[in-house]
Design an enzyme around this catalytic site. Structure first.
Site, PDB file in Angstrom:
ATOM      1  N   TYR A  51       0.852  -1.202   0.000  1.00  0.00           N
ATOM      2  CA  TYR A  51       0.000   0.000   0.000  1.00  0.00           C
ATOM      3  C   TYR A  51       0.889   1.255   0.000  1.00  0.00           C
ATOM      4  O   TYR A  51       1.124   1.858   1.047  1.00  0.00           O
ATOM      5  CB  TYR A  51      -0.906   0.006   1.225  1.00  0.00           C
ATOM      6  CG  TYR A  51      -1.778  -1.229   1.364  1.00  0.00           C
ATOM      7  CD1 TYR A  51      -2.868  -1.424   0.519  1.00  0.00           C
ATOM      8  CD2 TYR A  51      -1.511  -2.183   2.337  1.00  0.00           C
ATOM      9  CE1 TYR A  51      -3.667  -2.553   0.644  1.00  0.00           C
ATOM     10  CE2 TYR A  51      -2.317  -3.310   2.467  1.00  0.00           C
ATOM     11  CZ  TYR A  51      -3.383  -3.499   1.617  1.00  0.00           C
ATOM     12  OH  TYR A  51      -4.174  -4.610   1.738  1.00  0.00           O
ATOM     13  N   SER A  56      -7.264   6.702   3.647  1.00  0.00           N
ATOM     14  CA  SER A  56      -8.047   7.602   4.488  1.00  0.00           C
ATOM     15  C   SER A  56      -8.176   7.130   5.931  1.00  0.00           C
ATOM     16  O   SER A  56      -7.743   7.816   6.862  1.00  0.00           O
ATOM     17  CB  SER A  56      -9.434   7.791   3.858  1.00  0.00           C
ATOM     18  OG  SER A  56     -10.287   8.510   4.707  1.00  0.00           O
ATOM     19  N   ASP A 196     -12.943  -5.054   3.140  1.00  0.00           N
ATOM     20  CA  ASP A 196     -13.185  -5.186   1.714  1.00  0.00           C
ATOM     21  C   ASP A 196     -13.831  -6.491   1.279  1.00  0.00           C
ATOM     22  O   ASP A 196     -14.701  -6.508   0.410  1.00  0.00           O
ATOM     23  CB  ASP A 196     -11.862  -5.055   0.946  1.00  0.00           C
ATOM     24  CG  ASP A 196     -11.078  -3.815   1.320  1.00  0.00           C
ATOM     25  OD1 ASP A 196     -11.559  -3.032   2.149  1.00  0.00           O
ATOM     26  OD2 ASP A 196      -9.986  -3.634   0.780  1.00  0.00           O
ATOM     27  N   TRP A 395     -10.272 -10.487   5.424  1.00  0.00           N
ATOM     28  CA  TRP A 395     -11.545 -10.060   6.005  1.00  0.00           C
ATOM     29  C   TRP A 395     -12.621 -11.149   6.038  1.00  0.00           C
ATOM     30  O   TRP A 395     -13.777 -10.863   6.327  1.00  0.00           O
ATOM     31  CB  TRP A 395     -12.091  -8.814   5.297  1.00  0.00           C
ATOM     32  CG  TRP A 395     -11.309  -7.574   5.585  1.00  0.00           C
ATOM     33  CD1 TRP A 395     -10.503  -6.890   4.721  1.00  0.00           C
ATOM     34  CD2 TRP A 395     -11.224  -6.863   6.826  1.00  0.00           C
ATOM     35  NE1 TRP A 395      -9.922  -5.808   5.344  1.00  0.00           N
ATOM     36  CE2 TRP A 395     -10.354  -5.763   6.637  1.00  0.00           C
ATOM     37  CE3 TRP A 395     -11.805  -7.049   8.085  1.00  0.00           C
ATOM     38  CZ2 TRP A 395     -10.051  -4.863   7.656  1.00  0.00           C
ATOM     39  CZ3 TRP A 395     -11.507  -6.151   9.102  1.00  0.00           C
ATOM     40  CH2 TRP A 395     -10.642  -5.080   8.871  1.00  0.00           C
ATOM     41  N   GLU A 438      -0.166  -7.045   9.502  1.00  0.00           N
ATOM     42  CA  GLU A 438      -1.394  -6.449   8.975  1.00  0.00           C
ATOM     43  C   GLU A 438      -2.614  -7.075   9.644  1.00  0.00           C
ATOM     44  O   GLU A 438      -3.537  -6.382  10.066  1.00  0.00           O
ATOM     45  CB  GLU A 438      -1.439  -6.656   7.469  1.00  0.00           C
ATOM     46  CG  GLU A 438      -2.616  -6.019   6.765  1.00  0.00           C
ATOM     47  CD  GLU A 438      -2.585  -6.240   5.266  1.00  0.00           C
ATOM     48  OE1 GLU A 438      -3.501  -5.739   4.584  1.00  0.00           O
ATOM     49  OE2 GLU A 438      -1.657  -6.912   4.757  1.00  0.00           O
TER      50      GLU A 438
END
Length: 482
Positions: A51, A56, A196, A395, A438
């Site tokens: 990334y 944001s 996501d 996720w 992560e």
């Protein structure tokens, strides 16, 4: 003195910001090094490889941790993001670094075409961004950053500068994104909600015709195993949704984000809206700091909490669920999606949540679906008993440090201090053990995804510093309704 040494040096003048009480120095130093290594000069990338731009909600979480190392850098993190805000108020989910090659990340700036496709919506001309958004953690982050060093914040006019932008951001969500007409904000793409690849999106995504596989190249597979990432089919659907939204000029409502025909994606999500409510409370505190009454914002937050309960609470599931606004339903307002995800526990953050709902959420969190304090090291992102559960796939089961931080904060807000303390300890142990991964396997704590991940380091720092001050820090308004 090198930059890492500057970050971790002690300061008598700002002990609240720099001195973690009784903390293991290795965790503090390691987290500081991660954030220093991912700093670009004006913002922090989530991960150098996977990334390489500014994200944001990552930046909001990063600022929350950075405030303990450098309140000035934490303020800069948020200010940099907000300078990319669009004229209609939206804060884009990616702000692109022009020095990064286009093929380093997909979708890249040439896919989003923000300055042209987003011209009508007021996209900035001098910086390239995406056209979708992410969860509104920013006002909460701004308030916590201010609290780290109020003197510095006031001398720089930090809150006075960011408040109008944050207010415009909330207006956009509350007005342009109330696609269901019930007061809640909707997401128009799974990437907007932040989780996501959640199984909660499988049903609404099934109506989306995927973009052809040959029309895009997945850069994410250069950095992670395919079996841990979204499938090509899901990615094709993500690309199709983003393409349609872009080609409609990033318009919300009919013909835009609301979706034309049956292929549209519009979902009311409990975590997204809980963060909006928590940030409304924080905006009220910011307004009061600037000498304006915050009563109206507190009242709005309470109305939104009522709408959240009315529209997304599901007693049968024992938690909040997502509402698919495009699903056929007799009342015409869409249908709840019968999938339990960690998103449905995040409303524990809210101080005005009815006590009966709080009690049920606590039971669900510690029960067989999530195993908090019993079978899991950290809260899984998805139902342990769900058919789609996978402890490693993005996720769809792994545990994430940002959701653990949110639930820990929620437990503390509700006065559940032993559970909050236990979750805090698990976060700190696993962050250090996994080199700030992560995400992790919820059962074993095995590291997954990237290491040296910025929000993991930042939120571990915050928990390291804030174990005894978080309740006062986040005392928004009142207690729970009984």
């Amino acid at each position: 003195m090198d930059r890492t040494a500057q970050l971790i040096s002690r300061s008598a003048e700002r002990s609240i910001a720099y001195d973690p009480p009784g903390s293991p120095p290795s965790l503090h130093v390691g987290a500081a090094r991660v954030l220093e290594g991912n700093w670009t000069g004006a913002s922090t990338v989530p991960s150098r490889g996977l990334y390489p731009h500014q994200w944001s909600w990552d930046s909001a979480f990063i600022a929350i941790g950075l405030r303990h190392l450098s309140p000035l850098r934490a303020q800069t993190e948020l200010e940099t993001l907000l300078t990319a805000q669009w004229g209609d108020g939206r804060v884009p989910h990616i702000v692109f670094n022009p020095s990064v090659p286009l093929d380093a990340y997909f979708p890249s700036p040439d896919f989003w075409r923000s300055s042209t496709a987003g011209r009508t919506a007021g996209a900035p001309r001098t910086v390239q961004t995406s056209g979708i958004v992410q969860p509104p953690v920013h006002a909460l982050a701004a308030w916590l950053v201010h609290r780290a060093d109020p003197g510095l914040s006031r001398s720089r006019g930090f809150l006075a500068r960011v408040y109008p932008r944050l207010a415009a951001w909330h207006r956009y969500l509350l007005h342009r994104r109330d696609l269901g007409g019930g007061g809640l904000a909707s997401v128009v793409h799974p990437w907007e909600q932040g989780m996501d690849n959640s199984p909660a999106w499988d049903l609404p995504l099934s109506r989306v015709t995927p973009a052809p596989a040959r029309s895009f190249r997945r850069a994410d597979l250069d950095h992670g195993a395919a079996e841990d990432r979204p499938t090509d089919l899901d990615y094709g659907r993500y690309v199709r949704l983003a393409t349609d939204y872009r080609d409609a000029g990033y318009r919300d409502g009919p013909g835009g984000g609301r979706g034309a025909g049956t292929g549209g994606f519009a979902v009311e999500d409990p975590a997204f809206n809980a963060l909006l409510i928590a940030s409304e409370h924080a905006l009220a505190r910011i307004a009061a700091e600037l000498g304006a009454p915050g009563t109206a914002r507190h009242a709005r937050a309470e109305r939104l909490t009522e709408a959240l309960v009315e529209r997304l609470w599901d007693p049968a599931s024992g938690m909040f669920l997502c509402r698919d606004l495009r699903a056929p339903a007799p009342d015409g307002r869409g249908a709840l999606i019968p999938e339990r995800g960690v998103s449905g526990l995040v409303p524990l953050l809210l101080p005005g949540l009815p006590r009966a709902i709080v009690s049920t959420l606590l039971h669900t969190a510690s029960g067989p679906h999530f195993g908090l304090g019993t079978t899991t090291r950290l809260l899984p992102s998805y139902d342990l008993l769900g058919e789609a559960f996978d402890p490693h796939r993005y996720w769809r089961g792994p545990a994430w440090f940002n959701t653990a931080w949110l639930v820990e904060r929620g437990l503390r807000t509700q006065g559940e201090l032993p559970q909050a303390d236990a979750l805090r300890q698990s976060v700190l142990e696993l962050a250090e053990k996994t080199d700030f991964a992560e995400y992790v396997d919820p059962y074993t704590g095995e590291a997954c995804g990237a290491t040296g991940f910025s929000w993991t380091a930042a939120l571990a720092l915050d928990l390291l510093h804030s174990d005894t001050t978080v309740t006062a820090d986040m005392e928004l308004k009142g207690g729970n309704r009984r």
